[in-house]
Structures are given as C-alpha cells and as structure tokens.
Design an enzyme around this catalytic site. Structure first.
Site, PDB file in Angstrom:
ATOM      1  N   CYS A   2     -13.446  10.852  -7.192  1.00  0.00           N
ATOM      2  CA  CYS A   2     -13.060  11.345  -8.505  1.00  0.00           C
ATOM      3  C   CYS A   2     -12.557  12.784  -8.438  1.00  0.00           C
ATOM      4  O   CYS A   2     -12.849  13.521  -7.511  1.00  0.00           O
ATOM      5  CB  CYS A   2     -14.197  11.256  -9.511  1.00  0.00           C
ATOM      6  SG  CYS A   2     -14.956   9.635  -9.638  1.00  0.00           S
ATOM      7  N   ARG A  27      -8.112  11.350  -5.167  1.00  0.00           N
ATOM      8  CA  ARG A  27      -9.571  11.273  -5.185  1.00  0.00           C
ATOM      9  C   ARG A  27     -10.079  10.121  -6.055  1.00  0.00           C
ATOM     10  O   ARG A  27     -11.266   9.819  -6.054  1.00  0.00           O
ATOM     11  CB  ARG A  27     -10.161  12.592  -5.690  1.00  0.00           C
ATOM     12  CG  ARG A  27      -9.891  13.775  -4.797  1.00  0.00           C
ATOM     13  CD  ARG A  27     -10.520  15.035  -5.364  1.00  0.00           C
ATOM     14  NE  ARG A  27     -11.957  14.953  -5.362  1.00  0.00           N
ATOM     15  CZ  ARG A  27     -12.759  15.414  -4.410  1.00  0.00           C
ATOM     16  NH1 ARG A  27     -12.230  15.979  -3.346  1.00  0.00           N
ATOM     17  NH2 ARG A  27     -14.058  15.305  -4.499  1.00  0.00           N
ATOM     18  N   TRP A  75     -12.783   7.251  -9.807  1.00  0.00           N
ATOM     19  CA  TRP A  75     -13.045   6.178  -8.849  1.00  0.00           C
ATOM     20  C   TRP A  75     -14.356   5.553  -9.301  1.00  0.00           C
ATOM     21  O   TRP A  75     -15.399   6.192  -9.270  1.00  0.00           O
ATOM     22  CB  TRP A  75     -13.140   6.730  -7.434  1.00  0.00           C
ATOM     23  CG  TRP A  75     -13.270   5.681  -6.376  1.00  0.00           C
ATOM     24  CD1 TRP A  75     -12.262   5.017  -5.755  1.00  0.00           C
ATOM     25  CD2 TRP A  75     -14.495   5.204  -5.783  1.00  0.00           C
ATOM     26  NE1 TRP A  75     -12.761   4.146  -4.815  1.00  0.00           N
ATOM     27  CE2 TRP A  75     -14.135   4.233  -4.812  1.00  0.00           C
ATOM     28  CE3 TRP A  75     -15.837   5.472  -5.975  1.00  0.00           C
ATOM     29  CZ2 TRP A  75     -15.072   3.559  -4.048  1.00  0.00           C
ATOM     30  CZ3 TRP A  75     -16.787   4.806  -5.221  1.00  0.00           C
ATOM     31  CH2 TRP A  75     -16.394   3.855  -4.264  1.00  0.00           C
ATOM     32  N   ASN A 101     -18.500  13.691 -11.534  1.00  0.00           N
ATOM     33  CA  ASN A 101     -18.429  13.026 -10.233  1.00  0.00           C
ATOM     34  C   ASN A 101     -19.853  12.866  -9.719  1.00  0.00           C
ATOM     35  O   ASN A 101     -20.674  13.771  -9.873  1.00  0.00           O
ATOM     36  CB  ASN A 101     -17.641  13.849  -9.215  1.00  0.00           C
ATOM     37  CG  ASN A 101     -16.201  14.041  -9.614  1.00  0.00           C
ATOM     38  OD1 ASN A 101     -15.682  13.351 -10.481  1.00  0.00           O
ATOM     39  ND2 ASN A 101     -15.536  14.994  -8.963  1.00  0.00           N
ATOM     40  N   GLY A 102     -20.140  11.746  -9.057  1.00  0.00           N
ATOM     41  CA  GLY A 102     -21.468  11.544  -8.499  1.00  0.00           C
ATOM     42  C   GLY A 102     -22.161  10.342  -9.132  1.00  0.00           C
ATOM     43  O   GLY A 102     -21.544   9.542  -9.833  1.00  0.00           O
ATOM     44  N   GLU A 496      -9.447   2.238  15.158  1.00  0.00           N
ATOM     45  CA  GLU A 496      -8.737   3.042  14.167  1.00  0.00           C
ATOM     46  C   GLU A 496      -7.450   2.359  13.717  1.00  0.00           C
ATOM     47  O   GLU A 496      -7.102   2.382  12.529  1.00  0.00           O
ATOM     48  CB  GLU A 496      -8.443   4.436  14.738  1.00  0.00           C
ATOM     49  CG  GLU A 496      -7.597   5.332  13.860  1.00  0.00           C
ATOM     50  CD  GLU A 496      -8.233   5.666  12.527  1.00  0.00           C
ATOM     51  OE1 GLU A 496      -7.496   6.178  11.652  1.00  0.00           O
ATOM     52  OE2 GLU A 496      -9.440   5.425  12.337  1.00  0.00           O
ATOM     53  N   LYS A 500      -6.579   1.371   9.841  1.00  0.00           N
ATOM     54  CA  LYS A 500      -5.389   1.816   9.122  1.00  0.00           C
ATOM     55  C   LYS A 500      -4.663   0.644   8.480  1.00  0.00           C
ATOM     56  O   LYS A 500      -4.215   0.723   7.335  1.00  0.00           O
ATOM     57  CB  LYS A 500      -4.444   2.565  10.061  1.00  0.00           C
ATOM     58  CG  LYS A 500      -4.847   3.978  10.340  1.00  0.00           C
ATOM     59  CD  LYS A 500      -4.734   4.837   9.097  1.00  0.00           C
ATOM     60  CE  LYS A 500      -5.641   6.046   9.197  1.00  0.00           C
ATOM     61  NZ  LYS A 500      -7.068   5.762   9.015  1.00  0.00           N
ATOM     62  N   GLU A 503      -6.701  -0.614   5.493  1.00  0.00           N
ATOM     63  CA  GLU A 503      -6.752   0.325   4.375  1.00  0.00           C
ATOM     64  C   GLU A 503      -5.521   0.261   3.489  1.00  0.00           C
ATOM     65  O   GLU A 503      -5.631   0.278   2.260  1.00  0.00           O
ATOM     66  CB  GLU A 503      -6.880   1.764   4.904  1.00  0.00           C
ATOM     67  CG  GLU A 503      -8.255   2.147   5.398  1.00  0.00           C
ATOM     68  CD  GLU A 503      -8.279   3.573   5.899  1.00  0.00           C
ATOM     69  OE1 GLU A 503      -9.170   4.326   5.479  1.00  0.00           O
ATOM     70  OE2 GLU A 503      -7.396   3.952   6.703  1.00  0.00           O
ATOM     71  N   HIS A 519     -16.079 -13.200  24.518  1.00  0.00           N
ATOM     72  CA  HIS A 519     -17.454 -13.500  24.115  1.00  0.00           C
ATOM     73  C   HIS A 519     -17.538 -14.030  22.683  1.00  0.00           C
ATOM     74  O   HIS A 519     -18.589 -13.937  22.049  1.00  0.00           O
ATOM     75  CB  HIS A 519     -18.330 -12.248  24.274  1.00  0.00           C
ATOM     76  CG  HIS A 519     -18.468 -11.807  25.700  1.00  0.00           C
ATOM     77  ND1 HIS A 519     -19.208 -12.513  26.628  1.00  0.00           N
ATOM     78  CD2 HIS A 519     -17.917 -10.755  26.362  1.00  0.00           C
ATOM     79  CE1 HIS A 519     -19.133 -11.893  27.799  1.00  0.00           C
ATOM     80  NE2 HIS A 519     -18.354 -10.841  27.669  1.00  0.00           N
ATOM     81  N   LYS A 618     -10.145   9.469  -1.497  1.00  0.00           N
ATOM     82  CA  LYS A 618     -10.006  10.303  -0.310  1.00  0.00           C
ATOM     83  C   LYS A 618     -11.340  10.829   0.220  1.00  0.00           C
ATOM     84  O   LYS A 618     -11.654  10.672   1.382  1.00  0.00           O
ATOM     85  CB  LYS A 618      -9.076  11.483  -0.628  1.00  0.00           C
ATOM     86  CG  LYS A 618      -8.807  12.408   0.554  1.00  0.00           C
ATOM     87  CD  LYS A 618      -8.076  11.689   1.659  1.00  0.00           C
ATOM     88  CE  LYS A 618      -7.748  12.591   2.829  1.00  0.00           C
ATOM     89  NZ  LYS A 618      -7.138  11.837   3.933  1.00  0.00           N
TER      90      LYS A 618
END
Length: 623
Positions: A2, A27, A75, A101-102, A496, A500, A503, A519, A618
């Site tokens: 947020c 954010r 968010w 926020n939180g 990574e 990406k 995402e 395996h 973010k």
C-alpha cells in the site's frame, strides 16, 4: 504494501495527492482514494481499480478542493478490493478519515467492543475499526473537556487508540475539526515526513515526494513514533518513551530516476539500467592495490570479521535467490559455512546460533517485514546483524549493525531486476573481502574483481540482443508450463528465472536443480512443456549436458543459455542464447538478464501489466 501520501500547505492538495499516488501505485493498485479537509467539511473520493481507471476519473467528474489531505493506494489484506473497502476509512461521526498500511491483529476484539457501544461499520476492513477507535477517543476527549497533554486532541486520540492496538501500522489521520493538521504514526510499516517550505508531506515512500513535493529533506519515523504535521512545522513523540529521536535526512532521489523515459515499462527501463547498476555497486569498493574489496559501512573490524564462524543469510523472494548465490560465493572464497533462511521462518523457529554467528539480511526496500523481524530476532539474541539494502534511511538500514548500500536507484517495477543484479555484485565483493581476510590469494581476488569490472560491457552486449529475446518470447508465449534448470552457481538463477516468469506473465514455472529432475519432476516433461537450461561451460557443464539429454529424449523443447563458442549445444537445444565468456562465479549475473528479458517479452506478448502484476505489490511490509 500500500501507499500513503499526505499534504498540508498553501497549494491545492488534490493534484499533489493524485500525483503522489501515481508514484506509489507499485505498492498497491486494488483501489485508491483521497480525503480532503475544506471549510470544515471532510470530502472523500475513492474507487476500486487502478488509479487511472478509477480515482483519477472520479476526481475529474467530482473534483474536491482544499489545502490539506491524505491519499492511499491499496493492496488488499482485510476485505476484498471494492469501493467500500477502499481507503480512506471514516470514523462513526464521519468527521475523521484515516489511511492505513499494515494489519491490526486484534481488530475483531476491538470491533466487538465498538459494536456494543453502538458503532455501525460499512466495510470489511481492519482500518475502519481503527478509524472508529480513534474517533471514539476523540469524542470522549471533547465531551469530557479533557485537555491534551501535547496540545492537539487529534494527536492524543490517535495515541490513546494505538495503545489498544496489536499489529502493524503506518497511518495518516485528518479531521474536519482540525483543518490544519495531519497526524501520522508508524509501527512496522514505513512512514516518512517530507519537509518543504510553507508545506509539509507525509508518505510511505520517498518516491511520492519526487517532483510533487519539491523537497530534498525528510524524517524517517521510527516504530511507535506519532507525528503532528502542519504547513509550518512538525512534532514527533514516541508512544514508548514520549520523546522521539528525530533526524533530518537528505533525499537522494531525482525526478528523472522515477520516470519511465523512452521505455514502455519501468521493468524494461530497470533491466536496461543494469550495466550502470553494476558500476554503482563496484564504485569505490575495488582495491586493486590491496587485492581486495573494501566497504565503509560494515562497522566490524578485520579481527571481528576473521572471528566469524558461520553466516546466516535471511531474505525473501528474489532476495532469497540472491542469498543462495551468496552461499556458494562465501563458502568457496572465504571458507565460512553459510546457511540461507527464509526470513519469515527464521523468526519462528529456535534455530541454534553459535557465539560467532553473524546474520546478513537482504532487502531492496529495507522495509520487508519478515526480513526486519529476522534482523531484530538476531540482535535480540546478541548477534551482529548486517544488511544489504537499496533504500538509504530505510528501517533495516537504520537498525542493522552495519551494511552495504546497493546504490541501484529507485526500483519501481514490482518484479525486482536491477536490485537483484546489484545484490549479486555486492555479495561477490563481500565474498572476496572475507576471503582475503583468510586464505584467498591476491591473484585469485584480482582475477575476480577484474571480471566484475568487465560485467557492465558484457551486459551491454546481452541487452543489444533485445530484439532476439522478443522474437523468442513470441515463439513460446502460449506455453502453459515451463521448467528452468541448472546446476552449481546457476541453480539459484534458474529459481529466479522461474519466479520472474510467474510474477509477470502468470505462466506456471518451476525452477529446479537439473540433477533433481530425474527424481520425480521429469514425469511432467512433454512436447508442450519448454525447459530453459542454463548451461555455461563451467565445472558442471558435462553433468548439466547429461541432464539436458534426458529432457531432449522425452521430446521436451529446450531453450539453452550457453557460453559463446559452444558448438555442442546447438545440436542439443531448439533455441540458444549465447552469453559472454566469464568466470564461473560471474555467470549468475550474466545469465540473469536474458531471463528477465525473456519473461518481460512473454508478459508483454500475453497482454499482461508488467509493472503492476496482479495480486502483487513492491514492498511486502506485512507478515
């Protein structure tokens, strides 16, 4: 998570708030809203959806005036994205608005108490509960004619309410009865005062000040700080001590750094900034004369660094993948045992930490809640905690015992790119530095540092192939599943690369050690499932090629990242991307960029919002 922006001054607040929210939208972009105080009225506008599609249109059709206001881009945590759950949220009287926020962990108990007192709630959010609690204390002070100990009833009501709260918050509060005041408070979620001339600002991120605020000075609030802000001054108290440690910092951001420029997306801009990112990470840190790397902020003597028996690296997401590379680097070059932990797990298990263990945390924002909690846990247990962060003045930067700044500049794209490459560069330098304090030879150290200094030009040559990555992405954009495989230093880069792609393109992708495929996961290979193989000519080349052959035998399409001059790979792969020749431990940096471009172009081909992928934000400042 947020974004918060607040303004008080002589200018029209609405355009300043809207511009600040646009700069903070990375954010959170489920919804956005503003609240302005004007002529004794509280005017609220909020809308579900991205700012350009919701709030901006609403403000155009229903403009609001005033010189004081707060804004929020959300968010979602409590309550799904909707108009009613958007911030700002109001108290029972409708005269107090807050953005938050939180997470308020005891919101349900507080809500039940307020319901019994006759309060009526209109949203599903924990934030509305906090708004009602603040309003309740404010009304009690008015009815009882209770004088505030600090001269501002709104500030005292916020303090009263927060003493009942369990959880995290970064919040801004305004009241129709206090037309010249914004109250801000933080615990576990960042909040910054921007200092102007005849105007002041409050935000969750300094990016909100760039361009809009015209200020280069800021105060980073600490946990339990409560700030009272007017156009001419600000005052800060601390709920725990009643006195606050206030330090004015210079902001290093520029407006140019926070705009896309010629690039279609921030992510693409930041991918192309990576040659400079590596240069910035190296600047002033290569000591050729001493055949070592040097750092100014570790705050540990050479003797203390030599006494380290073990390093635990705590991180989350992309930073966790960088930590895995760091494990390989430090163990090989410095011969120090390294353990990589998910930051969110480190805090909640009683892992033994020997006397000479040091914690190293990695965070682009310096505000990642899980990582900050890990740092605090290590310090609580009496261990030194070092940090690699990008944001100067961030909470992790301030609370760590020492650390290293990335100097990567603002990273706006939600999917991290240049911060990851910067972290890899710094971890390589740190491994050399620790190694030289032990048994790493000067010759080997210089070889590595010279190889690092060659990386910017090598990255330029990779970026010059952008059109080829675009063509390759179009070929594979319709795939539903991907594997990313490698071994050794490049195994974390496979992880990574898969992250990406997940995402930003929403394609299911898995990263594995190439040897691990046999395996179990190899059962999923078929002609419709491409595999991206990182197979540079390193010490694991023959082993990785044997693993590649297993995929090929099952008719899985193969995209290979290989070393320039490798002719054998042409016979084994459907498509090949060549990387410049480099030392084995430098390959992770070089291999990262093609995977970023590949994911980017696939996402664009599929019509995805690259900079604002669904469900993501973010900076993760909630647990």
């Amino acid at each position: 998570m947020c974004g918060i922006i607040g303004y008080v001054g002589k200018k029209a607040a609405s355009p300043i708030l809207l511009e600040g929210l646009r700069r903070l939208e990375y954010r959170g972009y489920d919804s956005a809203g503003v609240a302005l105080v004007c002529g004794g009225d509280l005017l609220v506008r909020k809308k579900k959806g991205k700012i350009g599609e919701g709030l901006a249109r609403l403000l155009k059709s229903e403009p609001v005036e005033g010189n004081l206001g707060i804004g929020h881009t959300r968010w979602a945590t409590h309550g799904p994205p909707s108009d009613k759950n958007s911030h700002p949220q109001l108290d029972q009287s409708g005269k107090i608005a807050i953005v938050h926020n939180g997470v308020i962990e005891n919101y349900d108990a507080l809500k039940q108490k307020l319901l019994k007192a006759g309060h009526i709630f209109k949203s599903d959010t924990d934030t509305e509960v906090l708004a009602h609690l603040i309003g309740d204390y404010y009304e009690k002070r008015k009815i009882g004619n209770r004088k505030s100990e600090i001269g501002n009833e709104l500030t005292q009501a916020v303090c009263d309410a927060l003493r009942e709260v369990i959880g995290t918050y970064g919040l801004a509060v305004v009241s129709a009865d206090q037309p010249d005041t914004i109250v801000g408070a933080r615990r576990g979620s960042p909040l910054i005062i921007g200092i102007g001339s005849g105007e002041n600002f409050l935000a969750s991120d300094a990016n909100a000040f760039v361009g809009a605020a015209h200020t280069k000075k800021a105060v980073y609030l600490n946990d339990y700080d409560v700030a009272t802000i007017t156009s001419e001054r600000f005052d800060v108290l601390n709920l725990g001590t009643d006195t606050a440690n206030v330090q004015i910092s210079n902001l290093e951001l520029s407006q140019e750094e926070a705009v896309r420029g010629k690039h279609a997306h921030f992510m693409l801009k930041e991918i192309f900034e990576q040659p400079r990112t590596v240069e910035n990470a190296l600047r002033g840190r290569v000591d050729n004369e001493g055949a070592t790397a040097k750092f100014g902020g570790l705050n540990l003597t050479s003797a203390e660094l030599r006494s380290i028996d073990r390093i635990v690296i705590a991180a989350s997401g992309t930073s966790w993948h960088a930590a895995l590379v760091g494990e390989y680097l430090i163990e090989e070059l410095a011969q120090i045992p390294v353990e990589v932990e998910f930051a969110h797990e480190f805090c909640y298990r009683n892992a033994p930490l020997e006397k000479n263990t040091v914690l190293l945390v990695l965070s682009q924002s310096g505000e990642t809640a899980d990582t900050l909690a890990a740092l605090r846990e290590a310090k609580r247990r009496g261990h030194k905690a070092l940090a690699i962060v990008n944001v100067v003045g961030s909470t992790i930067a301030r609370e760590s015992d020492g650390g290293i700044y990335m100097h990567a500049g603002p990273e706006i794209g939600v999917a991290s790119t240049k911060a990851f490459v910067s972290t890899l560069t710094i971890l390589t330098l740190l491994a050399v530095h620790l190694g030289r304090l032990r048994n790493l030879s000067a010759r080997r150290a210089l070889e590595i540092m010279h190889a690092l200094e060659a990386v910017p030009k090598q990255l330029e040559s990779i970026l010059a192939q952008n059109s080829a990555f675009k063509k390759l992405a179009k070929k594979y954009a319709k795939a539903d599943d991907f594997f990313f495989l490698s071994r050794g230093y490049n195994f974390p880069i496979a992880l990574e690369g898969a992250l990406k792609l997940k995402e930003i393109s929403y394609i299911h992708a898995e990263g594995y050690s190439a040897a691990e495929m046999k395996h179990g996961p190899i059962a999923l290979i078929d002609p419709k499932t491409p595999t991206v193989f990182l197979v540079p000519q390193d010490s694991m080349y023959d082993k990785t090629m044997a693993n590649l052959a297993m995929i090929r035998a099952r008719k899985g399409p193969i995209i290979a990242l290989a070393t320039e001059g490798d002719k054998q790979i042409r016979k084994a792969a459907n498509d090949v991307i060549y990387l410049p020749k480099a030392l084995e431990l430098i390959n992770p940096i070089l291999a990262t960029v093609p995977l970023q471009l590949f994911a980017y172009h696939i996402a664009v081909t599929r019509g995805c919002d690259v900079d604002k992928p669904r469900n993501l934000a973010k900076s993760v400042t909630v647990e």
